[in-house]
Design a protein around this motif. Structure first.
Motif, short mmCIF file in Angstrom:
data_model
loop_
_atom_site.label_atom_id
_atom_site.label_comp_id
_atom_site.label_asym_id
_atom_site.label_seq_id
_atom_site.Cartn_x
_atom_site.Cartn_y
_atom_site.Cartn_z
N ALA A 193 33.92 41.44 39.83
CA ALA A 193 34.29 41.31 38.42
C ALA A 193 33.51 40.20 37.75
O ALA A 193 33.11 40.32 36.58
N TYR A 194 33.26 39.13 38.48
CA TYR A 194 32.50 38.01 37.89
C TYR A 194 31.08 38.43 37.57
O TYR A 194 30.52 38.05 36.54
N VAL A 195 30.50 39.24 38.43
CA VAL A 195 29.12 39.68 38.21
C VAL A 195 29.06 40.82 37.19
O VAL A 195 28.17 40.86 36.34
N ALA A 196 30.02 41.72 37.23
CA ALA A 196 29.96 42.93 36.40
C ALA A 196 30.38 42.69 34.96
O ALA A 196 29.76 43.22 34.03
N PHE A 197 31.42 41.90 34.75
CA PHE A 197 31.95 41.71 33.40
C PHE A 197 31.39 40.43 32.81
O PHE A 197 31.95 39.35 32.97
N GLN A 198 30.27 40.55 32.10
CA GLN A 198 29.64 39.40 31.47
C GLN A 198 30.28 39.11 30.12
O GLN A 198 30.82 40.00 29.46
N VAL B 38 34.12 38.06 22.00
CA VAL B 38 35.54 37.87 22.29
C VAL B 38 36.10 39.00 23.14
O VAL B 38 36.83 38.78 24.11
N GLU B 39 35.73 40.25 22.82
CA GLU B 39 36.26 41.38 23.57
C GLU B 39 35.81 41.36 25.02
O GLU B 39 36.60 41.57 25.94
N SER C 202 36.73 40.11 30.85
CA SER C 202 36.32 39.30 32.00
C SER C 202 37.48 38.45 32.50
O SER C 202 37.75 38.37 33.71
N ASN C 203 38.20 37.80 31.57
CA ASN C 203 39.33 36.96 31.97
C ASN C 203 40.42 37.78 32.65
O ASN C 203 41.03 37.33 33.64
N GLY D 198 41.26 36.99 36.43
CA GLY D 198 42.61 36.51 36.68
C GLY D 198 43.43 37.47 37.51
O GLY D 198 44.17 37.06 38.41
N GLY D 199 43.28 38.78 37.24
CA GLY D 199 44.06 39.77 37.99
C GLY D 199 43.67 39.83 39.45
O GLY D 199 44.53 39.83 40.34
N THR D 200 42.37 39.87 39.74
CA THR D 200 41.93 39.97 41.13
C THR D 200 42.23 38.70 41.91
O THR D 200 42.66 38.75 43.07
N LEU D 201 42.04 37.53 41.28
CA LEU D 201 42.32 36.27 41.99
C LEU D 201 43.82 36.12 42.24
O LEU D 201 44.23 35.69 43.32
N THR D 202 44.64 36.50 41.28
CA THR D 202 46.10 36.44 41.47
C THR D 202 46.53 37.36 42.60
O THR D 202 47.34 36.98 43.47
N LEU D 203 46.01 38.57 42.62
CA LEU D 203 46.36 39.53 43.68
C LEU D 203 45.91 39.02 45.04
O LEU D 203 46.65 39.14 46.03
N ALA D 204 44.72 38.43 45.11
CA ALA D 204 44.22 37.93 46.39
C ALA D 204 45.10 36.81 46.93
O ALA D 204 45.50 36.81 48.10
#
Length: 369
Positions: free
Chosen positions: A79-84, A88-89, A94-95, A99-105
């Motif tokens: 996600a960090y690499v793909a969502f540049q 604002v959108e 990206s956030n 945030g979702g993947t890190l929270t799930l991990a």
């Protein structure tokens, strides 16, 4: 936990052993006893072995949690690499992904460890004996021995599936900081340059100066219509009315003065008939400085009360802001509409690490950005 004080005979000159959370190792090399003890139903005092069926079920659940953590950790990096980011959108997407993947991990990793402790490791009835606090070499050896016993009984050596999935789950989280450090790399060396300029310095497609339009309506402003002293308007650049990235640096406040009210700090060559344009972005932390007091000609930023004298070049008269609001050079076109003749002479908004270099560049160019 209970605390008891027993009269235990100790060899002369020997410090009593400190028992913390485990029974004395004198019963054997394992806190759960030997295989022979289990086969003969000989229980180790204070230790309740976990049911093997429950332990196997817990192993599978914990392994599943660690696998989910592994996938989520990899997803964080992807996600960090793909969502540049860039607007604002895109930043919101990206956030959300990061945030979702890190929270799930982290949640899956924590859940797996909790299941491991509750369903695989044995239960203990703990007794802590009072004794002198001194620790000798023998006590330290005992702690090391107890640690090794605990590691063995946790199942990390006996259950390879649990061990391998845990290590795989933790690996992406360990690599995540290295990926985040990419933001400090040389590919972002031109970032400060983007902070030095705004779209006011750009001309329209037909080569004309960009008009000042009213924020919200997009209506161009005739100087003849903006003729009431003390009047104030929030202004944005023509063609960028809905570009939030551009407006974050280019939004203006337009103020009408009587000629005698303008002080020496204001660049008169950049005004028109008593109309002055200042950056609306506070030079403290970038809040919108849009509150105006007509009698004192003070512009107030509501966030931290930085106050600027609009009649004197928007100099700071109070608050934490360290420099004036930049003034924008304006004039009128052939139709009488207010236009920007150039960009700000200094970067608008809060200071950044290379703003000093930008101002030096302005001085070298004779005061032009």
């Amino acid at each position: 936990m209970t605390d008891t004080n027993h009269d235990i005979e100790q060899p002369e000159g020997r410090v009593p052993k400190r028992v913390i959370g485990t029974p004395s190792p004198a019963t054997g090399t394992s806190l759960l006893g030997t295989e022979e003890q289990h086969a003969g139903d000989v229980a180790v005092p204070g230790v309740i072995p976990q049911n093997e069926a429950t332990a196997k079920k817990g192993e599978k659940i914990a392994a599943l949690c660690f696998t989910v953590a592994l996938i989520a950790g990899i997803g964080f990096i992807v996600a960090y690499v793909a969502f540049q980011v860039g607007d604002v959108e895109k930043t919101q997407i990206s956030n959300l992904a990061l945030g979702g993947t890190l929270t799930l991990a982290l949640l899956a990793l924590a859940a797996g460890i909790v299941v491991w402790v509750r369903m695989i490791m044995p239960k203990y009835n703990l007794v802590q004996e009072r004794h002198p606090m001194a620790s000798d070499g023998q006590a330290r050896e005992y702690v090391a021995e107890t640690f090794l016993q605990g590691a063995a009984e946790s199942g990390i050596t006996k259950r390879p599936l649990l061990r391998r999935t845990l290590l795989m789950a933790a690996a992406p989280l360990g690599l995540a900081p290295l990926v985040l450090l990419r933001d400090l790399g040389p590919s972002y060396s031109d970032f400060p340059k983007k902070l030095r300029h705004t779209v006011w310095g750009e001309k329209t497609k037909d080569g004309k100066h960009r008009k000042l339009v009213v924020e919200g309506t997009g209506a161009p402003i005739r100087a003849a219509d903006f003729n009431s002293p003390g009047g104030i308007l929030s202004v944005v650049p023509e063609g960028y009315e809905h570009d939030l990235n551009a407006l974050a640096k280019a939004t203006l406040i337009l103020i009408k003065f009587r000629p005698e009210e303008i002080k020496s700090g204001t660049n008169l060559n950049w005004t028109h008939d008593g109309i002055v344009a200042y950056s609306k972005i506070c030079t403290h932390v970038g809040c919108p400085a849009a509150l105006y007091e007509q009698t004192t000609h003070h512009i107030l930023c509501p966030c931290h009360q930085s106050t600027f004298d609009a009649a004197d070049g928007a100099k700071v008269v109070f608050g934490p802001a360290a420099r004036p609001l930049p003034q924008l050079p304006i004039a009128v076109d052939n139709e009488g509409y207010l236009v920007a003749t150039a960009d700000f002479a200094v970067p608008p908004g809060p200071s950044f690490w290379e703003r000093g270099d930008a101002e030096a560049e302005v001085r070298e160019n004779g005061g032009h950005a």
